[in-house]
Design a protein around this motif. Structure first.
Motif, PDB file in Angstrom:
ATOM      1  N   UNK A  36      -0.384 -36.373 -30.141  1.00  0.00           N
ATOM      2  CA  UNK A  36       0.374 -37.524 -29.542  1.00  0.00           C
ATOM      3  C   UNK A  36      -0.733 -38.584 -28.394  1.00  0.00           C
ATOM      4  N   UNK A  37      -1.084 -39.714 -29.185  1.00  0.00           N
ATOM      5  CA  UNK A  37      -1.743 -40.493 -28.855  1.00  0.00           C
ATOM      6  C   UNK A  37      -1.689 -41.304 -27.434  1.00  0.00           C
ATOM      7  N   UNK A  38      -2.901 -41.381 -26.636  1.00  0.00           N
ATOM      8  CA  UNK A  38      -2.410 -41.860 -25.446  1.00  0.00           C
ATOM      9  C   UNK A  38      -2.250 -43.158 -25.473  1.00  0.00           C
ATOM     10  N   UNK A  39      -1.094 -43.815 -24.387  1.00  0.00           N
ATOM     11  CA  UNK A  39      -0.968 -44.785 -24.388  1.00  0.00           C
ATOM     12  C   UNK A  39      -2.540 -45.684 -24.278  1.00  0.00           C
ATOM     13  N   UNK A  40      -2.920 -46.774 -25.249  1.00  0.00           N
ATOM     14  CA  UNK A  40      -3.335 -47.860 -25.234  1.00  0.00           C
ATOM     15  C   UNK A  40      -5.121 -47.080 -25.833  1.00  0.00           C
ATOM     16  N   UNK A  41      -4.739 -46.179 -26.248  1.00  0.00           N
ATOM     17  CA  UNK A  41      -6.093 -45.684 -26.861  1.00  0.00           C
ATOM     18  C   UNK A  41      -5.958 -46.214 -27.874  1.00  0.00           C
ATOM     19  N   UNK A  42      -7.243 -46.154 -29.204  1.00  0.00           N
ATOM     20  CA  UNK A  42      -6.990 -46.907 -30.641  1.00  0.00           C
ATOM     21  C   UNK A  42      -7.702 -45.266 -30.922  1.00  0.00           C
ATOM     22  N   UNK A  43      -8.430 -44.609 -30.622  1.00  0.00           N
ATOM     23  CA  UNK A  43      -9.869 -43.762 -31.141  1.00  0.00           C
ATOM     24  C   UNK A  43      -8.720 -41.906 -31.008  1.00  0.00           C
ATOM     25  N   UNK A  44      -8.906 -42.070 -32.530  1.00  0.00           N
ATOM     26  CA  UNK A  44      -8.131 -40.417 -33.218  1.00  0.00           C
ATOM     27  C   UNK A  44      -8.767 -39.193 -31.754  1.00  0.00           C
ATOM     28  N   UNK A  45      -9.429 -39.565 -31.687  1.00  0.00           N
ATOM     29  CA  UNK A  45      -9.952 -38.088 -30.689  1.00  0.00           C
ATOM     30  C   UNK A  45      -9.710 -38.367 -29.591  1.00  0.00           C
ATOM     31  N   UNK A  46      -8.784 -40.075 -28.930  1.00  0.00           N
ATOM     32  CA  UNK A  46      -8.156 -39.075 -27.586  1.00  0.00           C
ATOM     33  C   UNK A  46      -6.934 -38.761 -27.392  1.00  0.00           C
ATOM     34  N   UNK A  47      -6.316 -38.243 -28.829  1.00  0.00           N
ATOM     35  CA  UNK A  47      -5.051 -37.906 -29.190  1.00  0.00           C
ATOM     36  C   UNK A  47      -5.801 -36.300 -28.092  1.00  0.00           C
ATOM     37  N   UNK A  48      -3.792 -36.084 -27.887  1.00  0.00           N
ATOM     38  CA  UNK A  48      -4.336 -34.842 -27.570  1.00  0.00           C
ATOM     39  C   UNK A  48      -2.409 -34.020 -28.261  1.00  0.00           C
ATOM     40  N   UNK A  49      -2.640 -32.531 -27.834  1.00  0.00           N
ATOM     41  CA  UNK A  49      -1.119 -31.976 -28.741  1.00  0.00           C
ATOM     42  C   UNK A  49      -0.666 -31.233 -27.613  1.00  0.00           C
ATOM     43  N   UNK A  50       0.921 -31.218 -28.126  1.00  0.00           N
ATOM     44  CA  UNK A  50       1.843 -31.434 -27.319  1.00  0.00           C
ATOM     45  C   UNK A  50       2.539 -30.753 -27.837  1.00  0.00           C
ATOM     46  N   UNK A  51       3.313 -29.555 -26.873  1.00  0.00           N
ATOM     47  CA  UNK A  51       3.922 -28.235 -26.784  1.00  0.00           C
ATOM     48  C   UNK A  51       5.245 -28.724 -26.608  1.00  0.00           C
ATOM     49  N   UNK A  52       6.759 -29.347 -27.309  1.00  0.00           N
ATOM     50  CA  UNK A  52       7.706 -29.366 -27.084  1.00  0.00           C
ATOM     51  C   UNK A  52       8.375 -28.608 -27.250  1.00  0.00           C
ATOM     52  N   UNK A  53       9.083 -28.498 -25.383  1.00  0.00           N
ATOM     53  CA  UNK A  53      10.146 -27.753 -25.056  1.00  0.00           C
ATOM     54  C   UNK A  53      11.765 -27.954 -24.291  1.00  0.00           C
ATOM     55  N   UNK A  54      12.207 -27.658 -26.206  1.00  0.00           N
ATOM     56  CA  UNK A  54      12.900 -28.287 -25.574  1.00  0.00           C
ATOM     57  C   UNK A  54      14.842 -27.294 -25.182  1.00  0.00           C
ATOM     58  N   UNK A  55      14.731 -27.772 -24.262  1.00  0.00           N
ATOM     59  CA  UNK A  55      15.959 -27.019 -22.984  1.00  0.00           C
ATOM     60  C   UNK A  55      17.340 -28.426 -23.345  1.00  0.00           C
ATOM     61  N   UNK A  56      17.917 -27.751 -24.282  1.00  0.00           N
ATOM     62  CA  UNK A  56      19.441 -28.597 -24.982  1.00  0.00           C
ATOM     63  C   UNK A  56      20.534 -28.574 -23.303  1.00  0.00           C
ATOM     64  N   UNK A  57      20.427 -27.068 -23.268  1.00  0.00           N
ATOM     65  CA  UNK A  57      21.700 -26.171 -22.032  1.00  0.00           C
ATOM     66  C   UNK A  57      20.950 -26.572 -20.635  1.00  0.00           C
ATOM     67  N   UNK A  58      19.986 -26.251 -19.878  1.00  0.00           N
ATOM     68  CA  UNK A  58      19.254 -26.733 -18.821  1.00  0.00           C
ATOM     69  C   UNK A  58      18.490 -25.449 -18.059  1.00  0.00           C
TER      70      UNK A  58
END
Length: 82
Positions: A36-58
């Motif tokens: 995911x690229x940080x808001x306002x950043x155009x440089x791919x070097x500024x992209x972050x890696x995000x682990x998305x943990x879904x908790x549908x049942x809370x």
């Protein structure tokens, strides 16, 4: 649906954490790892890696969330509620 985002600068760290989360929280399944690229950043070097943990049942409790935060910090990342 609750979603927790663990954010990292390094892809390898994100993938290791995703594997650990899948092992420690099998009910959550294997989290997705996305770039995911940080808001306002155009440089791919500024992209972050995000682990998305879904908790549908809370089902994640306070101590589980603390573990997710500890995992993120262990790899110099952080946790966000999505």
């Amino acid at each position: 649906m609750l979603r927790h985002l663990l954010v990292f600068a390094d892809r390898g760290d994100a993938e290791e954490v995703a594997e650990t989360v899948a092992e420690e929280f099998p009910r959550m399944g294997t989290p997705a790892v996305v770039r995911e690229t940080l808001a306002g950043e155009d440089d791919a070097e500024d992209a972050q890696w995000v682990v998305v943990v879904e908790d549908p049942d809370g089902v994640l409790e306070t101590d589980h969330l603390a573990r997710l935060e500890a995992l993120a910090e262990e790899y110099e990342g952080w946790r966000e509620a999505g």
